[in-house]
Design a protein around this motif. Sequence first.
Motif, PDB file in Angstrom:
ATOM      1  N   ALA A 272     -11.122   5.392   2.054  1.00 39.99           N
ATOM      2  CA  ALA A 272     -11.196   4.867   0.687  1.00 39.99           C
ATOM      3  C   ALA A 272     -10.059   5.399  -0.173  1.00 39.99           C
ATOM      4  CB  ALA A 272     -12.542   5.235   0.062  1.00 39.99           C
ATOM      5  N   GLY A 273      -9.686   6.653   0.048  1.00 40.89           N
ATOM      6  CA  GLY A 273      -8.585   7.223  -0.722  1.00 40.89           C
ATOM      7  C   GLY A 273      -7.286   6.485  -0.486  1.00 40.89           C
ATOM      8  N   LEU A 274      -7.007   6.148   0.771  1.00 41.93           N
ATOM      9  CA  LEU A 274      -5.781   5.412   1.081  1.00 41.93           C
ATOM     10  C   LEU A 274      -5.843   3.997   0.520  1.00 41.93           C
ATOM     11  CD1 LEU A 274      -3.049   5.097   2.475  1.00 41.93           C
ATOM     12  CD2 LEU A 274      -4.273   4.569   4.605  1.00 41.93           C
ATOM     13  N   LEU A 275      -6.974   3.339   0.663  1.00 42.89           N
ATOM     14  CA  LEU A 275      -7.097   1.982   0.147  1.00 42.89           C
ATOM     15  C   LEU A 275      -6.955   1.946  -1.371  1.00 42.89           C
ATOM     16  CD1 LEU A 275      -7.945   1.373   3.050  1.00 42.89           C
ATOM     17  CD2 LEU A 275      -9.871   0.058   2.159  1.00 42.89           C
ATOM     18  N   ASP A 276      -7.533   2.912  -2.052  1.00 43.67           N
ATOM     19  CA  ASP A 276      -7.479   2.936  -3.517  1.00 43.67           C
ATOM     20  C   ASP A 276      -6.057   3.130  -4.038  1.00 43.67           C
ATOM     21  OD1 ASP A 276     -10.189   2.577  -3.659  1.00 43.67           O
ATOM     22  OD2 ASP A 276     -10.665   4.682  -4.038  1.00 43.67           O
TER      23      ASP A 276
ATOM     24  N   ALA B 284      -1.988  18.335   3.207  1.00 52.68           N
ATOM     25  CA  ALA B 284      -2.999  18.505   2.171  1.00 52.68           C
ATOM     26  C   ALA B 284      -4.344  17.895   2.563  1.00 52.68           C
ATOM     27  CB  ALA B 284      -2.521  17.885   0.864  1.00 52.68           C
ATOM     28  N   GLY B 285      -4.379  17.241   3.730  1.00 57.63           N
ATOM     29  CA  GLY B 285      -5.627  16.643   4.191  1.00 57.63           C
ATOM     30  C   GLY B 285      -5.848  15.223   3.726  1.00 57.63           C
ATOM     31  N   ALA B 286      -4.834  14.614   3.107  1.00 54.97           N
ATOM     32  CA  ALA B 286      -4.954  13.228   2.651  1.00 54.97           C
ATOM     33  C   ALA B 286      -4.467  12.283   3.737  1.00 54.97           C
ATOM     34  CB  ALA B 286      -4.146  13.018   1.374  1.00 54.97           C
ATOM     35  N   MET B 287      -5.119  11.151   3.873  1.00 55.17           N
ATOM     36  CA  MET B 287      -4.677  10.169   4.855  1.00 55.17           C
ATOM     37  C   MET B 287      -3.522   9.360   4.287  1.00 55.17           C
ATOM     38  SD  MET B 287      -6.882   7.847   7.426  1.00 55.17           S
ATOM     39  CE  MET B 287      -7.357   6.539   6.310  1.00 55.17           C
ATOM     40  N   ILE B 288      -2.444   9.273   5.053  1.00 50.94           N
ATOM     41  CA  ILE B 288      -1.240   8.608   4.567  1.00 50.94           C
ATOM     42  C   ILE B 288      -0.904   7.348   5.356  1.00 50.94           C
ATOM     43  CG2 ILE B 288      -0.216  10.638   3.482  1.00 50.94           C
ATOM     44  CD1 ILE B 288       1.299  11.189   6.054  1.00 50.94           C
ATOM     45  N   ALA B 289      -1.607   7.114   6.455  1.00 47.42           N
ATOM     46  CA  ALA B 289      -1.423   5.870   7.203  1.00 47.42           C
ATOM     47  C   ALA B 289      -2.629   5.683   8.111  1.00 47.42           C
ATOM     48  CB  ALA B 289      -0.143   5.894   8.036  1.00 47.42           C
ATOM     49  N   MET B 290      -2.966   4.416   8.373  1.00 49.76           N
ATOM     50  CA  MET B 290      -4.067   4.133   9.289  1.00 49.76           C
ATOM     51  C   MET B 290      -3.813   2.830  10.022  1.00 49.76           C
ATOM     52  SD  MET B 290      -7.138   2.859   6.694  1.00 49.76           S
ATOM     53  CE  MET B 290      -8.131   2.081   7.970  1.00 49.76           C
TER      54      MET B 290
ATOM     55  N   LEU C  44      -1.787   0.138   7.622  1.00 47.46           N
ATOM     56  CA  LEU C  44      -1.527   0.380   6.201  1.00 47.46           C
ATOM     57  C   LEU C  44      -0.908   1.755   6.052  1.00 47.46           C
ATOM     58  CD1 LEU C  44      -2.009  -0.762   3.291  1.00 47.46           C
ATOM     59  CD2 LEU C  44      -4.148   0.541   3.280  1.00 47.46           C
ATOM     60  N   THR C  45       0.183   1.831   5.286  1.00 50.19           N
ATOM     61  CA  THR C  45       0.859   3.098   5.001  1.00 50.19           C
ATOM     62  C   THR C  45       0.850   3.332   3.492  1.00 50.19           C
ATOM     63  OG1 THR C  45       2.311   2.842   6.926  1.00 50.19           O
ATOM     64  CG2 THR C  45       3.014   4.386   5.224  1.00 50.19           C
ATOM     65  N   HIS C  46       0.635   4.576   3.099  1.00 49.71           N
ATOM     66  CA  HIS C  46       0.630   4.916   1.675  1.00 49.71           C
ATOM     67  C   HIS C  46       1.959   4.477   1.047  1.00 49.71           C
ATOM     68  CE1 HIS C  46       0.565   7.249  -2.024  1.00 49.71           C
ATOM     69  NE2 HIS C  46      -0.727   7.471  -1.829  1.00 49.71           N
ATOM     70  N   PRO C  47       1.913   3.840  -0.124  1.00 47.66           N
ATOM     71  CA  PRO C  47       3.148   3.325  -0.736  1.00 47.66           C
ATOM     72  C   PRO C  47       4.218   4.379  -0.985  1.00 47.66           C
ATOM     73  CG  PRO C  47       1.301   3.265  -2.285  1.00 47.66           C
ATOM     74  CD  PRO C  47       0.726   3.534  -0.944  1.00 47.66           C
TER      75      PRO C  47
END
Length: 252
Positions: free
Chosen positions: A134-138, A166-172, A190-193
């Motif tokens: 959800a964090g990556l999608l948001d 930092a534990g954040a997902m940056i690509a899936m 999807l990759t974080h912008p």
Amino acid sequence: MKGTAFTEIEDRFQAFIAASADVPIEAMGRVETIVIPEAPRAGSDMAVAYHVGAPTLIRGDPSLLDALRELADPTRAIAPGEFRRWATDVGWEFVDGADWHVISRDKLRVPSLPSGVRLVGLGRESLDDRALIAGLLDESDPDDVNEAEFAMDDLDPHIVGLVDKAGAMIAMASGRIWENDPAFDDIGVLTHPDRRGQGLGGAVVAAFCIESFDQFRLPLYRCNWSRTASKALAVSLGFVLVGQLTAVASNG
């Protein structure tokens, strides 16, 4: 299917196209253009040319048959650009095109993970994993999310991700069982912008492909022509083009 030869995968893909268009498999080896009115497309005002194997199969709204029948040709297959030009010339609108790619395990190029990034498997039932997703999608462009066909209420059964320090997902990347042939995993990525251009998309898709093969499944990568970066990712990993479609719409 871990060791399935590329030719077998391509043949399987072509067999699906033939079956879905209700043409004999032998037709996939003949150079011709076949016009096929399809009742499920009624009311869409659209025609889609499938360029797979030797022929071109133009599948469209039955109301467009009179206009399309002039393209039928038993001796040659109309090319994507030619079909698009024909549509423009008769006053129709080009919607988009798409490429289909498949790959065998021996052709897959696996890039190294970028520094400071780790690969994780994700479960759609896990609350912690869902929070990462959800964090990556948001934080992503809604158009990119839609293109990848990700939705929190309809996550794919098989998902892998890349997590930063930092534990954040940056690509899936994930794979939906392809509705047209359940042996294929239809890949979304999807990759974080803020992390584009770092090789993350290629790394996570390659990791997904390995897991797909390990599950005796076949990766399928589709991308629209309007998404040039997505096409470049497929090519960089060794995916091979096995088909194209060109979608046009009449003006009613």
